[in-house]
Design an enzyme around this catalytic site. Structure first.
Site, short mmCIF file in Angstrom:
data_model
loop_
_atom_site.label_atom_id
_atom_site.label_comp_id
_atom_site.label_asym_id
_atom_site.label_seq_id
_atom_site.Cartn_x
_atom_site.Cartn_y
_atom_site.Cartn_z
N CYS A 295 -4.61 30.19 -29.20
CA CYS A 295 -5.36 29.02 -29.01
C CYS A 295 -6.46 29.18 -28.47
O CYS A 295 -6.47 30.12 -27.46
CB CYS A 295 -4.50 28.25 -27.99
SG CYS A 295 -5.39 26.94 -27.26
N TYR B 204 -11.25 21.37 -35.69
CA TYR B 204 -9.84 20.64 -35.78
C TYR B 204 -10.22 19.10 -36.25
O TYR B 204 -9.26 18.61 -36.94
CB TYR B 204 -9.59 20.31 -34.18
CG TYR B 204 -8.87 21.75 -33.67
CD1 TYR B 204 -7.61 21.87 -33.84
CD2 TYR B 204 -9.54 22.61 -33.26
CE1 TYR B 204 -6.85 22.97 -33.27
CE2 TYR B 204 -9.01 23.72 -32.59
CZ TYR B 204 -7.65 23.98 -32.54
OH TYR B 204 -7.09 25.10 -32.11
#
Length: 325
Positions: free
Chosen positions: A63, A191
């Site tokens: 992440c 994203y």
């Protein structure tokens, strides 16, 4: 990527129908601050004094949001002061879990097998996404924060440490301005492109992303770092997206106008940051690639992880000689 609803886990993907196919990230829920004396920070409540051994960080090596906290922890020399647990790179029906993959670790603090159990330990009726990073307080038995940008500032300022000040007072306005653009268009921009479910939403994010990368390429032709000759948190926040870009975002998120490797200054700058003491040890491309390609079946239904590309972040760079060490 599931969520908790009044303390009950649900395996539910993001709903983009109500937003015209656009991915919209929700604000983090836990917003307390660790401070040097335990006084309240900019949000939340007080009582979280910076004490070695008191706090535990839950992260994923995959992440980018969690990665930035690991880098700051390393740069500030806080490895002994703040302990860490690493979740498995594969995020399936139970969300982030503490698995047996190489590089993953157990949870020695709460004994959890799933990250959502840590959230429930802090708030049994919690509603929201279960994300990393999470900063846990052993003394009070609760989550301090799950907002990476704020955890970075706590690690930089509250604990002392031996590394550089990544948020110096005289550069704060410039750092904040850079962060705002980079977050919206690059960090979160990949994203917004990758999770878009309508062509117009994808094109909007794609265009903004590469417009900003072009601007950053020009900026880095003039200065070694984003805010001049000093390393700041703005550089760390950009780095964690750049280091994933060619391996994941170009293909998996369809961010394929150019690779970072096609930008002379951005790629040189990426290698410069990678060479900082402690940074290389925080980069795990196996976790990164496995997470994205295995955990998003709506994007990659086969779950096959690409074997390439070949990347060498340790290759030489000339940033120090070009701009002065």
């Amino acid at each position: 990527m599931g969520l908790l609803v009044e303390g009950v886990w649900q395996d539910r993907w993001y709903d983009t129908k109500a937003t015209g196919g656009r991915f919209e990230r929700k604000a983090s829920a836990f917003r307390n601050w660790v401070t040097a004396d335990g006084a309240p920070g900019p949000s939340g409540e007080g009582g979280f004094r910076a004490e070695p051994g008191r706090y535990h960080l839950y992260v994923s090596l995959a992440c980018p949001w969690a990665h930035r906290t690991l880098i700051v922890r390393a740069l500030k020399g806080l490895e002994d002061a703040v302990s860490v647990s690493v979740v498995d790179p594969h995020m399936g029906a139970e969300g982030w879990v503490f698995g047996a993959s190489p590089g993953a670790t157990p949870d020695p603090v709460n004994g959890a097998s799933r990250l959502y159990e840590v959230y429930l330990a802090a708030d049994p009726a919690y509603t929201g996404r279960v994300t990393v990073p999470v900063l846990w307080d052993r003394t009070r038995g609760t989550i301090v924060s799950n907002e990476s940008a704020e955890i970075v500032r706590m690690l930089n300022g509250a604990f002392g440490g031996t590394g550089p000040d990544l948020y110096p007072e005289d550069l704060r306005a410039e750092i904040d301005a850079v962060n705002a653009r980079v977050y919206d268009r690059v960090n979160n921009g990949v994203y917004k492109a990758g999770f878009a479910t309508e062509g117009a939403a994808y094109a909007e994010a794609f265009t903004a992303l590469f417009s900003e990368l072009d601007a950053l390429e020009a900026r880095l032709a003039r200065t070694r770092y984003l805010c001049g000759d000093r390393l700041t948190e703005a550089d760390i926040r950009l780095f964690t997206t750049l280091v994933r870009f060619d391996a994941v975002y170009v293909g998996h998120f369809k961010c394929n106008r150019r690779r970072v490797g096609d930008y002379a200054n951005l790629s040189n700058y990426l290698r410069d940051l990678y060479a900082l003491p402690g940074v290389a040890g925080t980069v795990n491309l196996t976790h990164i690639k496995r997470h994205y390609y295995e955990s998003h079946p709506t994007i990659n239904p086969t779950g096959i992880v690409p074997l390439g590309p070949d990347l060498d972040f340790a290759a030489p760079n000339d940033r120090a000689s070009r701009f002065g060490a």
